[in-house]
Motif scaffolding. Structure first.
Motif, short mmCIF file in Angstrom:
data_model
loop_
_atom_site.label_atom_id
_atom_site.label_comp_id
_atom_site.label_asym_id
_atom_site.label_seq_id
_atom_site.Cartn_x
_atom_site.Cartn_y
_atom_site.Cartn_z
N LYS A 215 -8.25 27.26 -60.55
CA LYS A 215 -8.30 26.61 -61.84
C LYS A 215 -7.05 26.99 -62.65
CE LYS A 215 -12.34 24.70 -61.31
NZ LYS A 215 -12.49 23.23 -61.25
N TYR A 218 -1.94 25.38 -61.93
CA TYR A 218 -1.55 25.06 -60.55
C TYR A 218 -2.57 24.15 -59.85
CZ TYR A 218 1.84 28.85 -61.03
OH TYR A 218 2.88 29.63 -61.44
N GLU A 219 -3.59 23.72 -60.56
CA GLU A 219 -4.65 22.95 -59.91
C GLU A 219 -4.12 21.65 -59.30
OE1 GLU A 219 -9.11 21.20 -60.99
OE2 GLU A 219 -7.95 22.36 -62.47
N ASP A 220 -3.30 20.92 -60.06
CA ASP A 220 -2.74 19.66 -59.55
C ASP A 220 -1.80 19.91 -58.36
OD1 ASP A 220 -4.13 18.25 -61.42
OD2 ASP A 220 -2.49 18.14 -62.85
N SER A 223 -3.87 20.58 -55.33
CA SER A 223 -4.52 19.34 -54.89
C SER A 223 -3.53 18.46 -54.14
CB SER A 223 -5.08 18.60 -56.11
OG SER A 223 -6.07 19.36 -56.75
N ASN A 224 -2.32 18.33 -54.69
CA ASN A 224 -1.29 17.52 -54.01
C ASN A 224 -0.90 18.14 -52.67
OD1 ASN A 224 -1.18 15.67 -56.11
ND2 ASN A 224 0.37 16.81 -57.22
N GLU A 227 -3.58 17.26 -50.22
CA GLU A 227 -3.46 15.86 -49.82
C GLU A 227 -2.29 15.68 -48.85
OE1 GLU A 227 -3.17 13.36 -53.22
OE2 GLU A 227 -5.12 13.94 -54.03
#
Length: 482
Positions: A215, A218-220, A223-224, A227
């Protein structure tokens, strides 16, 4: 990896320490400036400052018979401020007094005057201020617990020495606090970065593993990264599958080339060794086999060349305006005139009179013939093949068929080739358009095995769409949308 970890930690620690030190120095300077300004300018207003009230009280003093008197306004001010006033001559003797307490002395020596000013001689609640009016000195006593006076005696050299010590101590304490906070902050901030660097290292080593998503800021990023890992894993599997298909393709090509080559080589050796013993009938039979196998190899190489050029978009198409309805009708007639398929059941149905498109006639003819031949060759002789042409309008997200063509309207031409034959097993549907695919329910080895792949590539080269549906033992339907 460890060196990078400590490098990031040191960088964040340095940033935090620098910020804290700068803020501490600036705050200290601001505090000193504030204290200096307070010393130079009394923060209290004239209405609420007891000292200013005492110093300026002379404006309410008048002389009557050479004695100081306080006017009515001054008396009101004294009552409002809970104060009293005592006037003294140059001998320290009382000459007038207003609202003074009963125990207040009336004669003062110089020492007593100083003591009276510096310390609370009357009681703990009364602070005495000094003023002058009309050559008379006066004491103003203000009875207020919130008011106080502190007399400080100091040596400038010692003061500056102590200030330097205090500043140095303050700086050391701030640096220690900054190091502790900076270390904790830097560790918390750099831990996700270290995990991220390890994740990138795993990607470089082709280990596609999802990382736990923290949380915060750095969450994004995580996530990237996950992916990206999934995408790369998918691409890696697709590449492995393509490599496997390529190897199988090469193996199949080699096998298909070896079979006719072996046949050609064997019959050629036989003709060479027994040239004088062969009858004309045997010689004709052997040369026919060699010719047939040579033609098969030529067709195979031509198909390989065509499919590769189609896949790599290196084949220039010769587009021309063609009426698809008449074009496919002529193809159907041509097919029925072929002695091999003259007695087969091929139906043609056109729900539109005319459908003009720019196509490469030669390639499109080959693609459609491939689909029709597959329906005839890989099924029983009593199979019924239906060829139908429709106009498809996209209105409100639904397909609608119409036989009324408006030249100003945008429409799609749909070509449907359906049969009621064996069908294709569901497990083989995804492989129908692959090179060298031959279904498990067909015993025919006619062709090079590239027909469906070439036909699909030709439709795609015309910016068309193709769809295949099939139910085992009920038939197959191929839909082409131009």
């Amino acid at each position: 990896m460890r060196q990078m970890k400590w490098k990031l930690t040191r960088r964040f620690l340095g940033s935090v320490v620098t910020i804290v030190v700068i803020v501490g120095i600036v705050n200290t300077i601001l505090l000193l400036c504030l204290l200096f300004y307070r010393a130079m300018h009394n923060f209290g207003t004239e209405e609420v400052s007891a000292e200013n009230f005492s110093r300026t009280f002379s404006q309410y003093v008048e002389l009557q018979d050479n004695k100081p008197m306080v006017n009515e306004e001054g008396l009101e001010k004294l009552q409002d401020n809970k104060a009293w006033i005592q006037f003294l001559n140059n001998k320290g003797e009382q000459v007038a007094a207003f609202y003074t307490p009963q125990n207040l002395q009336t004669v003062y020596s110089p020492v007593e005057i100083v003591q009276m000013y510096k310390y609370k001689e009357i009681d703990a609640e009364t602070t005495v201020f000094v003023g002058e009016a009309h050559n008379f000195s006066y004491f103003v006593g203000v009875k207020e617990q919130k008011i106080g006076r502190y007399v400080i005696t100091y040596d400038y050299a010692k003061v500056f020495k102590y200030i330097n010590i205090l500043l140095l101590l303050f700086l050391i304490v701030d640096i220690i606090i900054a190091l502790v906070i900076g270390f904790l902050f830097g560790k918390r901030l750099t831990t996700p970065l270290n995990t991220l660097i390890e994740g990138i290292q795993q990607l470089r080593e082709r280990r596609f593993k999802k990382m736990p998503i923290p949380k915060g800021v750095y969450e994004d990023v995580f996530s990237n990264m996950n992916e990206l890992s999934v995408k790369l894993d998918q691409y890696e599997k697709e590449r492995d599958q393509l490599d496997q298909m390529r190897e199988e393709w090469i193996s199949n090509v080699s096998h298909d080339m070896k079979t006719p080559l072996a046949s050609i080589h064997g019959y050629a050796e036989l003709m060479k060794d027994s040239s004088t013993d062969l009858t004309p009938q045997e010689l004709y039979e052997y040369t026919s086999i060699i010719n047939r196998q040579s033609k098969y190899m030529k067709d195979l190489l031509d198909d390989l060349n065509l499919t590769m050029r189609l896949r790599n978009q290196q084949l220039p198409l010769q587009f021309e305006d063609v009426n698809i309805v008449g074009f496919i009708r002529e193809m159907t007639i041509e097919l029925l005139n072929d002695s091999s398929f003259g007695d087969r059941q091929v139906e043609f149905e056109a729900n539109v009179d005319k459908a003009m498109h720019k196509v490469d006639k030669k390639l499109l003819k080959r693609a459609i013939f491939n689909f029709i031949y597959n329906a005839l060759v890989h099924n029983d002789e009593n199979v019924v093949v239906n060829i139908r042409i429709d106009n498809i309008y996209l209105q409100g997200g639904q397909e609608q068929k119409s036989s009324n063509i408006s030249t100003a309207s945008v429409f799609h031409t749909q070509i449907t080739i359906a049969d009621n034959g064996r069908g294709i097993p569901s497990k083989d549907l995804e492989q129908v358009f692959e090179r060298y695919y031959r279904g498990t329910n067909t015993t025919s080895t006619h062709g090079t095995g590239l027909g469906m792949a070439i036909a699909r590539d030709i439709i795609l080269a015309h910016n068309g769409k193709i769809d295949l549906t099939s139910v085992e033992n009920k038939g197959t339907t191929i839909t082409i949308l131009l």
